[in-house]
Design a protein around this motif. Structure first.
Motif, PDB file in Angstrom:
ATOM      1  N   MET A   1      39.903  16.155  23.839  1.00  0.00           N
ATOM      2  CA  MET A   1      40.168  15.052  24.767  1.00  0.00           C
ATOM      3  C   MET A   1      40.065  13.727  24.023  1.00  0.00           C
ATOM      4  O   MET A   1      39.130  13.498  23.270  1.00  0.00           O
ATOM      5  CB  MET A   1      39.168  15.071  25.936  1.00  0.00           C
ATOM      6  CG  MET A   1      39.387  13.942  26.932  1.00  0.00           C
ATOM      7  SD  MET A   1      38.211  13.995  28.307  1.00  0.00           S
ATOM      8  CE  MET A   1      38.822  15.472  29.138  1.00  0.00           C
ATOM      9  N   VAL A   2      41.035  12.860  24.248  1.00  0.00           N
ATOM     10  CA  VAL A   2      41.056  11.558  23.578  1.00  0.00           C
ATOM     11  C   VAL A   2      39.841  10.733  24.002  1.00  0.00           C
ATOM     12  O   VAL A   2      39.488  10.679  25.182  1.00  0.00           O
ATOM     13  CB  VAL A   2      42.358  10.797  23.922  1.00  0.00           C
ATOM     14  CG1 VAL A   2      42.319   9.384  23.358  1.00  0.00           C
ATOM     15  CG2 VAL A   2      43.572  11.552  23.392  1.00  0.00           C
ATOM     16  N   ASN A   3      39.196  10.078  23.014  1.00  0.00           N
ATOM     17  CA  ASN A   3      38.067   9.189  23.297  1.00  0.00           C
ATOM     18  C   ASN A   3      38.653   7.828  23.663  1.00  0.00           C
ATOM     19  O   ASN A   3      38.802   6.933  22.816  1.00  0.00           O
ATOM     20  CB  ASN A   3      37.145   9.091  22.083  1.00  0.00           C
ATOM     21  CG  ASN A   3      35.870   8.331  22.401  1.00  0.00           C
ATOM     22  OD1 ASN A   3      35.841   7.496  23.296  1.00  0.00           O
ATOM     23  ND2 ASN A   3      34.810   8.630  21.667  1.00  0.00           N
TER      24      ASN A   3
ATOM     25  N   ILE B   1      38.868   9.274  17.586  1.00  0.00           N
ATOM     26  CA  ILE B   1      39.679   8.874  18.737  1.00  0.00           C
ATOM     27  C   ILE B   1      40.293  10.100  19.410  1.00  0.00           C
ATOM     28  O   ILE B   1      40.369  10.187  20.642  1.00  0.00           O
ATOM     29  CB  ILE B   1      40.775   7.880  18.300  1.00  0.00           C
ATOM     30  CG1 ILE B   1      40.138   6.570  17.807  1.00  0.00           C
ATOM     31  CG2 ILE B   1      41.733   7.594  19.452  1.00  0.00           C
ATOM     32  CD1 ILE B   1      41.126   5.591  17.223  1.00  0.00           C
ATOM     33  N   GLY B   2      40.718  11.047  18.604  1.00  0.00           N
ATOM     34  CA  GLY B   2      41.329  12.258  19.149  1.00  0.00           C
ATOM     35  C   GLY B   2      40.339  13.196  19.800  1.00  0.00           C
ATOM     36  O   GLY B   2      40.743  14.187  20.436  1.00  0.00           O
ATOM     37  N   GLY B   3      39.049  12.903  19.644  1.00  0.00           N
ATOM     38  CA  GLY B   3      38.035  13.769  20.227  1.00  0.00           C
ATOM     39  C   GLY B   3      37.774  15.025  19.432  1.00  0.00           C
ATOM     40  O   GLY B   3      37.101  15.947  19.912  1.00  0.00           O
TER      41      GLY B   3
ATOM     42  N   SER C   1      25.880   4.874  23.338  1.00  0.00           N
ATOM     43  CA  SER C   1      25.930   5.816  24.452  1.00  0.00           C
ATOM     44  C   SER C   1      27.198   5.655  25.286  1.00  0.00           C
ATOM     45  O   SER C   1      27.599   6.568  26.000  1.00  0.00           O
ATOM     46  CB  SER C   1      24.699   5.641  25.349  1.00  0.00           C
ATOM     47  OG  SER C   1      24.626   4.315  25.831  1.00  0.00           O
ATOM     48  N   TYR C   2      27.841   4.479  25.210  1.00  0.00           N
ATOM     49  CA  TYR C   2      29.100   4.263  25.909  1.00  0.00           C
ATOM     50  C   TYR C   2      30.251   4.900  25.145  1.00  0.00           C
ATOM     51  O   TYR C   2      31.132   5.531  25.733  1.00  0.00           O
ATOM     52  CB  TYR C   2      29.355   2.764  26.081  1.00  0.00           C
ATOM     53  CG  TYR C   2      30.725   2.434  26.646  1.00  0.00           C
ATOM     54  CD1 TYR C   2      30.991   2.589  27.999  1.00  0.00           C
ATOM     55  CD2 TYR C   2      31.745   1.980  25.809  1.00  0.00           C
ATOM     56  CE1 TYR C   2      32.250   2.300  28.522  1.00  0.00           C
ATOM     57  CE2 TYR C   2      32.999   1.686  26.317  1.00  0.00           C
ATOM     58  CZ  TYR C   2      33.253   1.851  27.669  1.00  0.00           C
ATOM     59  OH  TYR C   2      34.499   1.572  28.171  1.00  0.00           O
ATOM     60  N   LEU C   3      30.236   4.757  23.815  1.00  0.00           N
ATOM     61  CA  LEU C   3      31.333   5.280  23.002  1.00  0.00           C
ATOM     62  C   LEU C   3      31.276   6.800  22.867  1.00  0.00           C
ATOM     63  O   LEU C   3      32.313   7.459  22.838  1.00  0.00           O
ATOM     64  CB  LEU C   3      31.310   4.628  21.618  1.00  0.00           C
ATOM     65  CG  LEU C   3      31.520   3.109  21.591  1.00  0.00           C
ATOM     66  CD1 LEU C   3      31.341   2.573  20.180  1.00  0.00           C
ATOM     67  CD2 LEU C   3      32.897   2.739  22.138  1.00  0.00           C
ATOM     68  N   TRP C   4      30.048   7.338  22.756  1.00  0.00           N
ATOM     69  CA  TRP C   4      29.886   8.793  22.579  1.00  0.00           C
ATOM     70  C   TRP C   4      28.768   9.298  23.500  1.00  0.00           C
ATOM     71  O   TRP C   4      27.685   9.662  23.028  1.00  0.00           O
ATOM     72  CB  TRP C   4      29.542   9.125  21.128  1.00  0.00           C
ATOM     73  CG  TRP C   4      30.655   8.810  20.181  1.00  0.00           C
ATOM     74  CD1 TRP C   4      31.793   9.526  19.977  1.00  0.00           C
ATOM     75  CD2 TRP C   4      30.742   7.684  19.297  1.00  0.00           C
ATOM     76  NE1 TRP C   4      32.578   8.922  19.038  1.00  0.00           N
ATOM     77  CE2 TRP C   4      31.963   7.780  18.608  1.00  0.00           C
ATOM     78  CE3 TRP C   4      29.900   6.597  19.050  1.00  0.00           C
ATOM     79  CZ2 TRP C   4      32.363   6.837  17.659  1.00  0.00           C
ATOM     80  CZ3 TRP C   4      30.301   5.653  18.124  1.00  0.00           C
ATOM     81  CH2 TRP C   4      31.517   5.781  17.428  1.00  0.00           C
TER      82      TRP C   4
END
Length: 245
Positions: free
Chosen positions: A1-3, A35-37, A58-61
């Motif tokens: 899943m895209v990040n 980015i591609g997860g 924690s927001y980004l990952w």
């Protein structure tokens, strides 16, 4: 899943994949995989990327970050009194800053009087492109009078404010933004990029003798609270009228 959070944060920061990779010291392929997860960076790299993008780890990952442990990790040190803070720490944090230097106090005169390199370093940082903002108590406001009455020092706080404004208004270049505030202070805030020294105010006791907290932004649990407080005071303050040095 895209990040999607990471992708949007990169755009908000005005960067592209190549520039983020260079700033973070990784390959373009690594950023593309994030980015591609397809992968998640190691903790140290996550922290570095979050700092570059000015976002919380924690927001980004969110799946990779243990919020409870990061909350505790934001507390670097505590000191019973401001005078217990290692003397070198104030200018050490200032010298290491590259992006944001914010000060919120009634005066903060100890920085200009006890640290000879404080003002020259502030000037150098502003000239190098860092955002430098100083919030000082309004000599004509109500809060300085209240603080004087609290400490029973008959204009002593206003005198310290006048002294510090003389230092800053005469020596700071136009790039350094100075505003006067008339807000009740529960803390003095000293921000150096992703680190802060918070001087907690206690009724009836001078700030030099009250607790001080050193925090470092990780997930923002502590850090973001003081950022929001600072921004609210900044928005309500008035620019200092001064002559160009």
């Amino acid at each position: 899943m895209v990040n999607e959070r990471l992708r949007r944060a990169i755009h908000r920061a005005g960067l592209d994949i190549a520039r983020l990779a260079e700033a973070a010291g990784v390959s373009v392929k690594s950023v593309e995989r994030w980015i591609g997860g397809d992968s998640v960076p190691y903790p140290r790299t996550r922290y570095r990327v979050a700092a570059i993008l000015q976002e919380d780890e924690s927001y980004l990952w969110p799946e990779a970050v243990n919020g409870a442990s990061l909350t505790g990790a934001e507390l670097v040190a505590t000191y019973p009194r401001r005078t217990d803070v290692p003397r070198h720490l104030w200018t050490e944090l200032l010298r290491a800053s590259e992006r944001s230097i914010d000060l919120l106090a009634f005066a903060g005169l100890f920085l200009t009087e006890e640290h000879p390199d404080w003002i020259p370093t502030l000037i150098a940082k502003a000239n190098a492109g860092a955002r430098v903002r100083l919030l000082i108590g309004d000599p004509q406001g109500h809060q300085l009078a209240f603080r004087d009455a609290e400490h029973r020092i008959s204009g002593g706080v206003a005198g310290r404010v006048a002294a510090v404004l003389a230092y800053y208004s005469q020596q700071m270049p136009p790039a350094v933004e100075i505003r006067l505030h008339d807000t009740p202070l529960y803390n003095s805030i000293y921000r150096f990029d992703d680190e802060m020294l918070i001087n907690v105010h206690v009724y009836g006791i001078l700030a030099a003798f009250t607790p001080t907290i050193h925090i470092r932004r990780m997930n923002g649990a502590y850090f973001n609270t003081y950022v929001e407080s600072y921004e609210r005071v900044w928005a309500s303050a008035k620019p200092l009228e001064r002559e160009s040095p």
